[in-house]
Design an enzyme around this catalytic site. Structure first.
Site, short mmCIF file in Angstrom:
data_model
loop_
_atom_site.label_atom_id
_atom_site.label_comp_id
_atom_site.label_asym_id
_atom_site.label_seq_id
_atom_site.Cartn_x
_atom_site.Cartn_y
_atom_site.Cartn_z
CG HIS A 179 -4.68 -1.85 2.97
ND1 HIS A 179 -4.16 -3.06 2.59
CD2 HIS A 179 -3.83 -0.90 2.48
CE1 HIS A 179 -3.06 -2.87 1.88
NE2 HIS A 179 -2.83 -1.57 1.80
CB CYS A 180 -2.33 0.48 7.96
SG CYS A 180 -1.43 1.90 8.63
N PRO A 181 -2.08 2.40 5.04
CG PRO A 181 -2.62 4.61 4.55
CD PRO A 181 -3.16 3.39 5.22
CG ASN A 204 2.51 -1.19 0.90
OD1 ASN A 204 1.38 -1.10 0.42
ND2 ASN A 204 3.53 -1.69 0.23
#
Length: 366
Positions: free
Chosen positions: A155-157, A160
């Site tokens: 999950h890449c911030p 998002n």
């Protein structure tokens, strides 16, 4: 409508906070456009030919960067298909019976005809309590999205979003074009950055944009080059970030290269067969995200001998519930070109193979 409680307010606040990195990148990208196109190219460059070449190349990289970034953010992650969800009756059995053999029996029956090869560390069928489904190979539950994601990488911030089967190619192109974007800016801005320190630039606001633009481009180039190189290595080995940290477990045990088919096939599994689409953020990955060919010779005797029942389903469609249609052409290439698969022997007890295995212990994964 009932008023939302404190939990609903917290969830909405978290959703807003999750967009802060995306807003930061967008603002930084907008400033870089102004600093490079306006302050550097139009205001500071005196040679018209240099202006034209730099602006054309810059806008090409800028467009590809924004396009791939947009696709990475707004492409919805794919979730397991309905075949992997438990039926209403099976859910009732799991809720009614105490954890133990009854649960294991329900999962074994449900997974008998599904194209799954991986297991938990204890050898149990991978089951998600929150989504109430049997996890396909390479599928994991994302605690941020609160759902199971096919071929989840991480999950890449900064986008998002979950990076998985549906947008992994877009994520790679985003890294590639952002790296090229930063390298191009740093290379063409270098001579003006040097002139800034030697007092060769006019005393205008442009020189401060030129200085900070070079620092930002050089800094991001270093971080992006390492990240892009790491993901290129993952693609060459047909691994996800999660699989690089924890090797996938098959019935025969852990195998870090269980999904690797060789460099060429690993590349085509992500980018597709048609090379004209490789550099474009257009979906062209092979497969359906629910089943993947492996390099294993000893296949799980509890499952169909080919992924998604490629051969056995065509011969006996009434004995297999998944999939109802054959693999598409791009997925079949991975199975037919110099790939060894063992075929299960035909015998009257074939349908009961899953019932004769030792009891599996169920392990919850998140």
């Amino acid at each position: 409508m009932a008023p939302s409680g404190p939990g609903g307010v917290r969830r909405r606040c978290r959703r807003v906070l999750y967009w802060i990195p995306v807003v930061f990148i967008s603002l930084l990208l907008g400033w870089s456009y102004y600093a490079y196109a306006i302050q550097l190219c139009i205001v500071s460059m005196e040679n018209i030919g240099e202006q034209v070449v730099c602006l054309m190349a810059y806008h090409l990289l800028f467009a590809m960067f924004v396009w791939s970034y947009w696709k990475t953010i707004f492409t919805l992650p794919m979730n397991p298909s309905k075949e992997f969800h438990l039926s209403y009756a099976e859910k009732e059995l799991l809720e009614r019976e105490p954890r133990g053999e009854a649960h294991q029996e329900v999962l074994r029956r449900a997974a008998k005809d599904l194209p799954i090869s991986t297991r938990t560390m204890s050898g149990a069928i991978r089951y998600c309590d929150r989504c109430q489904l049997i996890k396909p190979d390479r599928c994991h539950h994302c605690s941020v999205c609160d759902k199971c994601i096919l071929k989840m990488d991480h999950h890449c911030p900064w986008v998002n979003n979950c990076v998985g089967f549906s947008n992994y190619k877009f994520f790679l192109l985003f890294l590639a074009y952002s790296l090229l974007y930063c390298l191009f800016i740093a290379a063409t801005d270098l001579q003006y950055f040097i002139r800034f320190w030697t007092n060769g630039l006019p005393d205008t606001q442009a020189k401060f944009h030129i200085m900070f633009l070079f620092f930002a481009a050089a800094m991001f180039s270093v971080s992006l080059s390492s990240l892009f190189g790491y993901h290129c290595w993952l693609v060459s080995k047909n691994k996800s970030t999660l699989e690089a940290f924890r090797n996938p477990v098959f019935r025969h045990g852990t195998d870090k290269n269980g999904f690797s088919l060789g460099f060429s096939k690993n590349m085509r599994q992500v980018f597709g067969d048609e090379k004209k689409y490789w550099l474009l953020p257009i979906f062209s990955s092979q497969g359906d995200g629910c089943s993947f060919p492996t390099c294993l010779v000893n296949q799980d005797p509890e499952q169909p001998s080919t992924p998604a029942g490629l051969n056995s389903t065509a011969k006996n469609p009434e004995n297999h519930q998944f999939p109802a249609k054959p693999l598409r052409e791009s997925q079949s290439h991975l199975l037919t070109e110099s790939q060894t698969w063992t075929e299960s022997s035909s015998n009257p007890g074939k349908g009961k193979a899953g019932m004769s295995n030792p009891a599996l212990t169920m392990e919850n994964e998140t």
